[in-house]
Motif scaffolding. Sequence first.
Motif, PDB file in Angstrom:
ATOM      1  N   THR A   1      10.892 -14.482  -8.947  1.00 39.55           N
ATOM      2  CA  THR A   1      10.718 -14.359  -7.500  1.00 39.55           C
ATOM      3  C   THR A   1       9.338 -14.859  -7.085  1.00 39.55           C
ATOM      4  OG1 THR A   1       9.907 -12.089  -7.761  1.00 39.55           O
ATOM      5  CG2 THR A   1      12.269 -12.386  -7.345  1.00 39.55           C
ATOM      6  N   ASP A   2       9.249 -15.334  -5.870  1.00 41.67           N
ATOM      7  CA  ASP A   2       7.982 -15.813  -5.330  1.00 41.67           C
ATOM      8  C   ASP A   2       7.143 -14.615  -4.904  1.00 41.67           C
ATOM      9  OD1 ASP A   2       5.903 -17.173  -4.191  1.00 41.67           O
ATOM     10  OD2 ASP A   2       7.000 -17.816  -2.408  1.00 41.67           O
ATOM     11  N   ASP A   3       5.995 -14.420  -5.533  1.00 40.94           N
ATOM     12  CA  ASP A   3       5.142 -13.284  -5.184  1.00 40.94           C
ATOM     13  C   ASP A   3       3.778 -13.752  -4.674  1.00 40.94           C
ATOM     14  OD1 ASP A   3       4.141 -14.243  -7.566  1.00 40.94           O
ATOM     15  OD2 ASP A   3       3.850 -12.283  -8.493  1.00 40.94           O
ATOM     16  N   THR A   4       3.779 -14.909  -4.009  1.00 38.69           N
ATOM     17  CA  THR A   4       2.543 -15.434  -3.451  1.00 38.69           C
ATOM     18  C   THR A   4       2.069 -14.550  -2.296  1.00 38.69           C
ATOM     19  OG1 THR A   4       3.203 -17.694  -4.007  1.00 38.69           O
ATOM     20  CG2 THR A   4       1.433 -17.439  -2.394  1.00 38.69           C
ATOM     21  N   CYS A   5       0.800 -14.149  -2.349  1.00 41.14           N
ATOM     22  CA  CYS A   5       0.241 -13.301  -1.297  1.00 41.14           C
ATOM     23  C   CYS A   5      -0.027 -14.121  -0.038  1.00 41.14           C
ATOM     24  CB  CYS A   5      -1.068 -12.660  -1.768  1.00 41.14           C
ATOM     25  SG  CYS A   5      -0.873 -11.493  -3.128  1.00 41.14           S
ATOM     26  N   LEU A   6       0.263 -13.540   1.105  1.00 40.90           N
ATOM     27  CA  LEU A   6       0.040 -14.192   2.386  1.00 40.90           C
ATOM     28  C   LEU A   6      -1.417 -14.619   2.515  1.00 40.90           C
ATOM     29  CD1 LEU A   6       1.540 -14.819   5.089  1.00 40.90           C
ATOM     30  CD2 LEU A   6       0.582 -12.659   5.937  1.00 40.90           C
ATOM     31  N   ARG A   7      -1.636 -15.815   3.029  1.00 42.57           N
ATOM     32  CA  ARG A   7      -2.999 -16.327   3.171  1.00 42.57           C
ATOM     33  C   ARG A   7      -3.742 -15.598   4.282  1.00 42.57           C
ATOM     34  NH1 ARG A   7      -4.314 -20.298   0.037  1.00 42.57           N
ATOM     35  NH2 ARG A   7      -2.712 -21.561  -0.975  1.00 42.57           N
ATOM     36  N   ASN A   8      -5.079 -15.747   4.255  1.00 47.88           N
ATOM     37  CA  ASN A   8      -5.974 -15.158   5.260  1.00 47.88           C
ATOM     38  C   ASN A   8      -5.915 -13.637   5.283  1.00 47.88           C
ATOM     39  OD1 ASN A   8      -6.756 -17.764   6.125  1.00 47.88           O
ATOM     40  ND2 ASN A   8      -4.942 -17.897   7.434  1.00 47.88           N
ATOM     41  N   CYS A   9      -5.521 -13.055   4.151  1.00 48.37           N
ATOM     42  CA  CYS A   9      -5.516 -11.599   4.013  1.00 48.37           C
ATOM     43  C   CYS A   9      -6.382 -11.193   2.829  1.00 48.37           C
ATOM     44  CB  CYS A   9      -4.099 -11.070   3.786  1.00 48.37           C
ATOM     45  SG  CYS A   9      -2.991 -11.246   5.197  1.00 48.37           S
ATOM     46  N   TYR A  10      -7.065 -10.055   2.963  1.00 39.45           N
ATOM     47  CA  TYR A  10      -7.741  -9.474   1.804  1.00 39.45           C
ATOM     48  C   TYR A  10      -6.680  -8.970   0.837  1.00 39.45           C
ATOM     49  CZ  TYR A  10     -12.061  -9.427   4.567  1.00 39.45           C
ATOM     50  OH  TYR A  10     -13.156  -9.780   5.321  1.00 39.45           O
ATOM     51  N   ILE A  11      -6.878  -9.237  -0.420  1.00 37.37           N
ATOM     52  CA  ILE A  11      -5.966  -8.755  -1.457  1.00 37.37           C
ATOM     53  C   ILE A  11      -6.618  -7.557  -2.138  1.00 37.37           C
ATOM     54  CG2 ILE A  11      -4.758  -9.303  -3.600  1.00 37.37           C
ATOM     55  CD1 ILE A  11      -4.820 -12.254  -2.731  1.00 37.37           C
ATOM     56  N   VAL A  12      -5.965  -6.411  -2.069  1.00 35.80           N
ATOM     57  CA  VAL A  12      -6.493  -5.195  -2.673  1.00 35.80           C
ATOM     58  C   VAL A  12      -5.608  -4.787  -3.845  1.00 35.80           C
ATOM     59  CG1 VAL A  12      -7.017  -2.753  -2.340  1.00 35.80           C
ATOM     60  CG2 VAL A  12      -7.509  -4.390  -0.515  1.00 35.80           C
ATOM     61  N   VAL A  13      -6.223  -4.614  -4.999  1.00 34.45           N
ATOM     62  CA  VAL A  13      -5.523  -4.098  -6.175  1.00 34.45           C
ATOM     63  C   VAL A  13      -6.062  -2.699  -6.437  1.00 34.45           C
ATOM     64  CG1 VAL A  13      -5.021  -4.399  -8.621  1.00 34.45           C
ATOM     65  CG2 VAL A  13      -5.296  -6.411  -7.156  1.00 34.45           C
ATOM     66  N   ARG A  14      -5.194  -1.696  -6.356  1.00 34.63           N
ATOM     67  CA  ARG A  14      -5.619  -0.323  -6.636  1.00 34.63           C
ATOM     68  C   ARG A  14      -5.009   0.156  -7.947  1.00 34.63           C
ATOM     69  NH1 ARG A  14      -3.888   2.592  -2.468  1.00 34.63           N
ATOM     70  NH2 ARG A  14      -2.475   4.142  -3.369  1.00 34.63           N
ATOM     71  N   LEU A  15      -5.856   0.636  -8.828  1.00 31.85           N
ATOM     72  CA  LEU A  15      -5.434   1.194 -10.110  1.00 31.85           C
ATOM     73  C   LEU A  15      -5.530   2.712 -10.066  1.00 31.85           C
ATOM     74  CD1 LEU A  15      -7.188  -1.098 -12.764  1.00 31.85           C
ATOM     75  CD2 LEU A  15      -4.939  -1.377 -11.719  1.00 31.85           C
ATOM     76  N   ASP A  16      -4.565   3.365 -10.677  1.00 30.12           N
ATOM     77  CA  ASP A  16      -4.570   4.825 -10.810  1.00 30.12           C
ATOM     78  C   ASP A  16      -4.275   5.178 -12.264  1.00 30.12           C
ATOM     79  OD1 ASP A  16      -4.662   6.147  -7.973  1.00 30.12           O
ATOM     80  OD2 ASP A  16      -3.271   4.471  -7.773  1.00 30.12           O
ATOM     81  N   GLY A  17      -4.976   6.195 -12.747  1.00 30.59           N
ATOM     82  CA  GLY A  17      -4.701   6.659 -14.097  1.00 30.59           C
ATOM     83  C   GLY A  17      -3.308   7.251 -14.203  1.00 30.59           C
ATOM     84  N   ARG A  18      -2.597   6.877 -15.244  1.00 33.26           N
ATOM     85  CA  ARG A  18      -1.238   7.395 -15.445  1.00 33.26           C
ATOM     86  C   ARG A  18      -1.295   8.703 -16.215  1.00 33.26           C
ATOM     87  NH1 ARG A  18       2.454   7.224 -19.384  1.00 33.26           N
ATOM     88  NH2 ARG A  18       1.174   5.839 -20.664  1.00 33.26           N
ATOM     89  N   ASN A  19      -0.799   9.762 -15.600  1.00 34.07           N
ATOM     90  CA  ASN A  19      -0.782  11.088 -16.224  1.00 34.07           C
ATOM     91  C   ASN A  19      -2.181  11.497 -16.692  1.00 34.07           C
ATOM     92  OD1 ASN A  19       0.393  13.460 -17.031  1.00 34.07           O
ATOM     93  ND2 ASN A  19       1.361  12.638 -18.868  1.00 34.07           N
ATOM     94  N   PHE A  20      -3.175  11.276 -15.821  1.00 32.90           N
ATOM     95  CA  PHE A  20      -4.554  11.539 -16.234  1.00 32.90           C
ATOM     96  C   PHE A  20      -4.892  13.024 -16.253  1.00 32.90           C
ATOM     97  CE2 PHE A  20      -8.371   8.790 -16.872  1.00 32.90           C
ATOM     98  CZ  PHE A  20      -7.687   7.779 -17.526  1.00 32.90           C
ATOM     99  N   HIS A  21      -4.080  13.860 -15.608  1.00 31.79           N
ATOM    100  CA  HIS A  21      -4.325  15.300 -15.714  1.00 31.79           C
ATOM    101  C   HIS A  21      -4.196  15.733 -17.178  1.00 31.79           C
ATOM    102  CE1 HIS A  21      -4.354  19.544 -14.634  1.00 31.79           C
ATOM    103  NE2 HIS A  21      -3.280  19.701 -15.407  1.00 31.79           N
ATOM    104  N   LYS A  22      -3.148  15.271 -17.827  1.00 32.08           N
ATOM    105  CA  LYS A  22      -2.955  15.572 -19.246  1.00 32.08           C
ATOM    106  C   LYS A  22      -4.045  14.920 -20.089  1.00 32.08           C
ATOM    107  CE  LYS A  22       0.260  14.638 -23.057  1.00 32.08           C
ATOM    108  NZ  LYS A  22       1.551  13.985 -23.442  1.00 32.08           N
ATOM    109  N   PHE A  23      -4.387  13.674 -19.750  1.00 35.35           N
ATOM    110  CA  PHE A  23      -5.429  12.949 -20.499  1.00 35.35           C
ATOM    111  C   PHE A  23      -6.759  13.704 -20.428  1.00 35.35           C
ATOM    112  CE2 PHE A  23      -8.763   9.756 -20.992  1.00 35.35           C
ATOM    113  CZ  PHE A  23      -8.315   9.004 -22.068  1.00 35.35           C
ATOM    114  N   ALA A  24      -7.100  14.196 -19.227  1.00 36.62           N
ATOM    115  CA  ALA A  24      -8.359  14.922 -19.043  1.00 36.62           C
ATOM    116  C   ALA A  24      -8.351  16.231 -19.829  1.00 36.62           C
ATOM    117  CB  ALA A  24      -8.590  15.184 -17.564  1.00 36.62           C
ATOM    118  N   GLU A  25      -7.213  16.921 -19.838  1.00 37.50           N
ATOM    119  CA  GLU A  25      -7.114  18.182 -20.572  1.00 37.50           C
ATOM    120  C   GLU A  25      -7.285  17.956 -22.068  1.00 37.50           C
ATOM    121  OE1 GLU A  25      -6.847  21.275 -19.631  1.00 37.50           O
ATOM    122  OE2 GLU A  25      -6.694  20.934 -17.468  1.00 37.50           O
ATOM    123  N   GLN A  26      -6.601  16.965 -22.600  1.00 35.25           N
ATOM    124  CA  GLN A  26      -6.637  16.742 -24.041  1.00 35.25           C
ATOM    125  C   GLN A  26      -7.984  16.203 -24.515  1.00 35.25           C
ATOM    126  OE1 GLN A  26      -3.249  14.597 -25.519  1.00 35.25           O
ATOM    127  NE2 GLN A  26      -1.829  16.208 -24.907  1.00 35.25           N
TER     128      GLN A  26
END
Length: 298
Positions: A44-69
Motif C-alpha cells: 500500500t502507498d503510505d506516503t505522508c502528505l506534503r507540507n505537514c510535520y511528521i511526528v513519530v511517537r514511541l511508547d514502551g510496550r508493557n513497561f509497567h511490568k518492565f519497570a517492576e522487574q
Amino acid sequence: MLIKKACRLGGCVRSFVLTRPAHLSFSSSNMAKSKFEYVRNFETDDTCLRNCYIVVRLDGRNFHKFAEQHKFTKPNDNRALGLMTRSARSVIEELEDVVIAYGQSDEFSFVFKRTSNWFKRRASKFMTHVASQFSSSYVFYWKEFFGEQPLLYPPGFDGRVVLYPSNRNLRDYLSWRQADCHINNLYNTVFWTLVQKGGLTTAQADERLKGTLAADKNEILFSEFGINYNNESALHRKGTTLIWEKRDETVTKRMKVPNQEEKDMAVTRSRKRVEAYHCDIIGEQFWEDHPDILEDDN
C-alpha cells in the motif's frame, strides 16, 4: 549471442565476433524481473502528505511490568529517564531531519520538519527507523545508566505516525503531551508519597485519590507531608525537550606559526549539538527563544 566488435590495428580496421553463452544472456527490459514480482502490487502507498510535520511517537510496550522487574525507583527513576533521553538523542543525531523531540515517562515524540523528503516520506520508513534506532540504543546504553544491574530481557517499543499541517496543530500536540506529563506525575507523586511516607497500601492510596482534582492532590502533599509540588524536579514535572542548537566550542590545536616553532593555540568553532531542556513548552517563551524550530506556515 553474437556481438560484433571492431579494433584498429596498424592503421586498418578489423572486425571480429565475440560469443556470449546463452545462460548469460540478458536485456535491460528483464533485469531484476521475475514472475514473482507481481506481489509488489499488494504493497500500500503510505506516503505522508506534503507540507505537514511528521511526528513519530514511541511508547514502551508493557513497561509497567518492565519497570517492576528491573526495580525502577518510584515514582520516578532518574536512571530510566536518563536512558530514555540518551536513546532519543541517538535518534536525533542519526536522523537529522528531526527538529524537536519531547519525552516523558516511557514515551518520546520525534518531530520531523515539514519539508523533509527522507525516504520519500514513507510512513513505514519513519516509524521503523525511529523505533529500531531507539530500541537498539536503549539496550546499548543500558550499562551507562544502570551499571552492573543486568538487563533481564529486551525492551519493546511501539510506534505511530501522525501528521500535523500547521504550527498551531504541532504546538497543541506537544502541549497535550506535556500536560499529560504533569497530570501523570502529580498523581504518581501523591500516590507513592501516601504509600512510602503515609503507610498506605497501594489499594488504599488509589482509593484515597479517587475523584480528587489537582488542587486536592497539591493540598495532600503540602498539608500532610510538607511537600510543595512546584519544588519537585523540573525533569519530572515538565519532561524533556530535545532540540538542535549551535554552540561555540573552544579547542586547543597545535599550529605552526610563520617563522616560529609550533605552539598550542585556542581555536573557537561553532557546532550543532542536541541540547536538553526541562521547561514549559506550552507557553510562548520557549518558542520565542527558539524561533528556528518551526517553519513558516505561509
